[in-house]
Write an enzyme that holds these catalytic residues in place. Structure first.
Site, PDB file in Angstrom:
ATOM      1  N   CYS A  17      57.724 -61.644  44.411  1.00 56.26           N
ATOM      2  CA  CYS A  17      56.996 -62.815  43.891  1.00 56.26           C
ATOM      3  C   CYS A  17      57.533 -63.223  42.520  1.00 56.26           C
ATOM      4  O   CYS A  17      57.618 -64.419  42.213  1.00 56.26           O
ATOM      5  CB  CYS A  17      55.508 -62.513  43.764  1.00 56.26           C
ATOM      6  SG  CYS A  17      54.719 -62.158  45.326  1.00 56.26           S
TER       7      CYS A  17
HETATM    8  C1  BEZ Z   1      56.560 -58.510  46.297  1.00 59.55           C
HETATM    9  O1  BEZ Z   1      56.332 -59.645  45.892  1.00 59.55           O
HETATM   10  O2  BEZ Z   1      57.504 -57.862  45.903  1.00 59.55           O
HETATM   11  C2  BEZ Z   1      55.676 -57.880  47.307  1.00 59.55           C
HETATM   12  C3  BEZ Z   1      54.331 -58.195  47.355  1.00 59.55           C
HETATM   13  C4  BEZ Z   1      53.525 -57.581  48.279  1.00 59.55           C
HETATM   14  C5  BEZ Z   1      54.064 -56.674  49.174  1.00 59.55           C
HETATM   15  C6  BEZ Z   1      55.423 -56.391  49.141  1.00 59.55           C
HETATM   16  C7  BEZ Z   1      56.226 -56.994  48.210  1.00 59.55           C
END
Ligand code: BEZ
Length: 210
Positions: free
Chosen positions: A46
């Protein structure tokens, strides 16, 4: 779970965001819109996505697309996280990051897929036309960051095909040949497309993008 389909009016909502209280439809005004959900603040994928979206802001502006992101985390968390995004992604966030800690908007837009994760939003994308109709819906898993070049490509296609009797073929990019809609006769096509067209099959006719 609420289901939104292409052609539906994007549901309106009011929410707290990093750019103040936002009435979604009022905020969109006459622009196109792109609403993206992300699973959680302070997560690696994210962080790269929001930094990338910030660095593509000019491209969205050029296409008259207002962008906003949303997650189920609260506003104070968003503000703290933005500092990290700006530091690590060399980006300035100049779009609203919506706080949906009651999950009302996420439920309204069907952004929580309980069989995947009971609480986090998946990576949804909604592209909305100036008449507030939903034109594109994409859903990615948490493990896969979105491709913003693809989102721009789809916006280019949507904006072209909205006003012309055209569609865009596989892997099309702005400036490449387009497909003439089957509902257009050859006689009409001659008038509509001054650059002419190539008939590969009666139902597959290509014309340069004007
Ligand atoms: C991420 O944004 O890295 C992420 C968020 C939730 C689960 C897995 C990855």
């Amino acid at each position: 779970m609420n289901i939104i389909r292409l052609g539906d009016i994007a549901p309106n909502f009011t929410a707290k965001s990093t750019e103040g209280r936002l009435d979604f439809h009022e905020w969109l005004g006459d622009s196109w819109g792109m609403l993206v959900s992300h699973p959680a603040d302070f997560t690696p994928v994210c962080t790269t996505e929001l930094g990338t979206m910030a660095n593509y802001k000019e491209e969205f502006d050029e296409r008259n697309v207002k962008v906003a992101a949303i997650s189920v985390d609260p506003l104070d968390s968003h503000f703290e996280w933005i500092k990290d995004i700006e530091e690590t992604q060399s980006a300035q966030l100049e779009f609203p990051l919506i706080a949906d800690n009651k999950r009302e908007i996420s439920e309204l837009y069907g952004m929580i897929h309980p069989n995947d994760n009971a609480t986090m939003t998946v990576r949804s994308v909604f592209i909305i036309a100036p008449d507030k109709k939903v034109k594109l819906i994409l859903t990615y898993p948490a493990s896969t960051g979105r491709n913003f070049e693809e989102l721009l490509r789809v916006i280019d296609s949507l904006q072209l095909t909205q006003y012309e009797s055209l569609a865009t073929p596989a892997n099309w990019k702005k400036g490449e040949d387009c497909v003439i809609l089957p509902s257009v006769s050859n006689e009409e096509a001659e008038k509509l497309f001054p650059k002419g067209f190539k008939e590969v099959k009666p139902y597959l006719r290509l014309t340069p993008q004007v």
